[in-house]
Write an enzyme that holds these catalytic residues in place. Structure first.
Site, PDB file in Angstrom:
ATOM      1  N   TYR A 157      -7.659   2.579   6.959  1.00  0.00           N
ATOM      2  CA  TYR A 157      -6.674   1.672   6.357  1.00  0.00           C
ATOM      3  C   TYR A 157      -6.785   0.247   6.902  1.00  0.00           C
ATOM      4  CZ  TYR A 157      -3.734   5.187   3.997  1.00  0.00           C
ATOM      5  OH  TYR A 157      -3.231   6.159   3.168  1.00  0.00           O
ATOM      6  N   LYS A 204     -13.549  14.920  11.328  1.00  0.00           N
ATOM      7  CA  LYS A 204     -14.752  15.281  10.558  1.00  0.00           C
ATOM      8  C   LYS A 204     -15.947  14.983  11.460  1.00  0.00           C
ATOM      9  CE  LYS A 204     -16.936  16.551   6.775  1.00  0.00           C
ATOM     10  NZ  LYS A 204     -16.872  17.909   6.192  1.00  0.00           N
ATOM     11  N   ASP A 260     -11.885  19.396   6.177  1.00  0.00           N
ATOM     12  CA  ASP A 260     -12.044  20.185   4.944  1.00  0.00           C
ATOM     13  C   ASP A 260     -11.545  21.621   5.166  1.00  0.00           C
ATOM     14  OD1 ASP A 260     -14.173  20.513   6.687  1.00  0.00           O
ATOM     15  OD2 ASP A 260     -15.728  20.543   5.144  1.00  0.00           O
ATOM     16  N   ASP A 279      -2.668  11.232   5.741  1.00  0.00           N
ATOM     17  CA  ASP A 279      -2.029  10.891   4.462  1.00  0.00           C
ATOM     18  C   ASP A 279      -2.252  12.023   3.458  1.00  0.00           C
ATOM     19  OD1 ASP A 279      -0.805   9.240   2.461  1.00  0.00           O
ATOM     20  OD2 ASP A 279      -2.811   8.787   1.705  1.00  0.00           O
ATOM     21  N   ASP A 313       0.586  15.244   1.995  1.00  0.00           N
ATOM     22  CA  ASP A 313       0.960  15.521   0.591  1.00  0.00           C
ATOM     23  C   ASP A 313       0.725  16.999   0.296  1.00  0.00           C
ATOM     24  OD1 ASP A 313       1.526  12.816   0.158  1.00  0.00           O
ATOM     25  OD2 ASP A 313       0.583  12.812  -1.829  1.00  0.00           O
TER      26      ASP A 313
HETATM   27  C1  IPM Z   1       2.382   7.286   2.634  1.00  0.00           C
HETATM   28  C2  IPM Z   1       1.965   6.500   1.421  1.00  0.00           C
HETATM   29  C3  IPM Z   1       1.398   5.175   1.876  1.00  0.00           C
HETATM   30  C4  IPM Z   1       0.175   5.445   2.730  1.00  0.00           C
HETATM   31  C5  IPM Z   1       1.071   4.169   0.750  1.00  0.00           C
HETATM   32  C6  IPM Z   1       2.269   3.881  -0.115  1.00  0.00           C
HETATM   33  C7  IPM Z   1       0.480   2.902   1.273  1.00  0.00           C
HETATM   34  O1  IPM Z   1       1.061   7.243   0.657  1.00  0.00           O
HETATM   35  O2  IPM Z   1       3.205   6.774   3.411  1.00  0.00           O
HETATM   36  O3  IPM Z   1       1.924   8.416   2.803  1.00  0.00           O
HETATM   37  O4  IPM Z   1      -0.921   5.701   2.208  1.00  0.00           O
HETATM   38  O5  IPM Z   1       0.309   5.412   3.957  1.00  0.00           O
HETATM   39 MG    MG Z   2       0.836   9.252   1.318  1.00  0.00          MG
END
Ligand code: IPM
Ligand code: MG
Length: 365
Positions: free
Chosen positions: A143, A188, A221, A245, A249
């Site tokens: 990032y 990784k 992975d 990140d 999710d």
């Molecule tokens: C998160 C989000 C952010 C990230 C975005 C909105 C920049 O996906 O906080 O997980 O990738 O960190």
């Molecule tokens: Mg995110």
């Protein structure tokens, strides 16, 4: 004795303002019962900030955040600001804020509320005993490395220093000590040089400083697979920025909905940035149907980590659990739960009101 805390609210875009509003009301409800006096300030961040000031993180917002004891963020982004050619993107404001405040450790707990076992797309027996904490490195890695935009050629750089790895591993290992004493580091290392540094550094820190914590490495992975195959085996998981990140999710699906997962971004001090892990959900923004629970649970993390008030934090968590136990569901939770006459589907404001009502039952007045 009353203690005063300044909280900067950054409602942001999409459903952000709706979920932050409910959370503020929850904090206002709870404050007096626990001798906490909150001073709220609201500032711009993200897409609306671009529209109104030309900057995704206006100077005034950054200055207010630096002064604050804690920050509560809704979400940023949306189709209106997604043009790849745009100079300024809403997400950049959030990334700069994390970096400027040096909030390098992002704590994302994944807990299954028993009432939502059926809301997950996974078989209920896979979810038995799931209680994990992902610690995502937040101010380095892909990032923030050197980058180049371009039409023919573009790149991002995955760069970590040993110090950056060591400090986030320490946060994760300390958390593991308070929990079930197990840490999994994700990288990784079979392909990436930065991951080999990550692995070497994590191994050294754990051996020298945390010999009492059970420690293992997983390749990212394989970890993506283990997370949905045997999620109950993990306690604390630490990883770099992008892997964290993606994995969080995925982990949110264990809990049934992105609308349930809170997060805390912390640095070396007590100050923190608290936000749900979900995004701005532009498709449902303004309809009053967003799930406010992830943001409300983020406020509980704020009480615990920034204000050192475990009892108040636990009260919020219990109130959320009671609201679910009483059968209330926002549409994101109801959609996947089998139809059931004991369930009542409610909108954002009604869910907030139910949580506050449960809080009143729990707290002394
Ligand atoms: C998160 C989000 C952010 C990230 C975005 C909105 C920049 O996906 O906080 O997980 O990738 O960190
Ligand atoms: Mg995110």
């Amino acid at each position: 004795m009353t203690s005063t805390h300044t909280i900067v609210l950054l409602p942001g875009d999409g459903i952000g303002p709706e979920v932050v509003r409910e959370t503020r009301l929850v904090l206002e409800e709870l404050g007096p019962a626990f001798g906490l006096d909150f001073r709220f300030e609201t500032h711009l961040l993200g897409g609306r900030a671009i529209d109104e000031t030309g900057q995704s993180l206006p100077d005034e917002t950054l200055a207010a955040c630096k002064r604050a004891d804690a920050i509560l963020l809704g979400a940023v982004g949306g189709p209106k600001w997604s043009d790849p050619a745009a100079k300024e993107r809403p997400e950049q404001g959030l990334l700069t804020l994390r970096k400027e405040l040096n909030l390098y450790a992002n704590l994302r707990p994944v807990k299954i509320f028993p009432q939502l076992r059926d809301a997950s797309s996974l078989k209920p027996e896979v979810l038995d005993g799931v209680d994990l904490l992902v610690v995502r490195e937040l101010t380095g890695g892909l990032y923030f490395g050197p980058r180049q935009e371009g039409d023919e050629r573009a790149y991002d750089t995955l760069l970590y220093t040993a110090d950056e790895v060591a400090r986030v591993v320490r946060v994760a290992a300390r958390a593991a000590r308070q929990r079930r004493g197990k840490l999994t580091s994700v990288d990784k290392a079979n392909v990436l040089a930065s991951s080999r540094l990550w692995r070497k550094t994590a191994t050294r820190v754990m051996a020298e400083e945390f010999p009492d914590v059970t420690f293992e490495h997983q390749l990212v992975d394989a970890m993506a697979m283990h997370l949905i195959r045997r999620p109950a085996d993990f306690d604390v998981v630490v990883s770099g920025n992008l892997f964290g990140d993606i994995l969080t999710d995925e982990a949110a699906m264990l809990a049934g909905s992105m609308g349930m997962l809170p997060s805390a971004s912390l640095g070396d001090g007590k100050q923190g940035l608290y936000e749900p892990i979900h995004g701005s959900a532009p498709d449902i923004a303004g309809q009053g149907v967003a799930n406010p629970l992830a943001t409300i649970l983020s406020a509980a993390m704020m009480l615990r980590h920034s204000f050192g008030h475990d009892a108040a934090a636990a009260a919020i968590e219990t109130a959320v659990e009671q609201a679910l136990a009483a059968g209330y569901r926002t549409p994101d939770l109801a959609a996947i739960t089998p139809p059931d006459e004991t369930v009542e589907v409610v909108g954002t404001e009604a869910m907030g009101a139910v949580v506050r009502e449960q809080l009143r039952l729990l707290t002394p007045h």
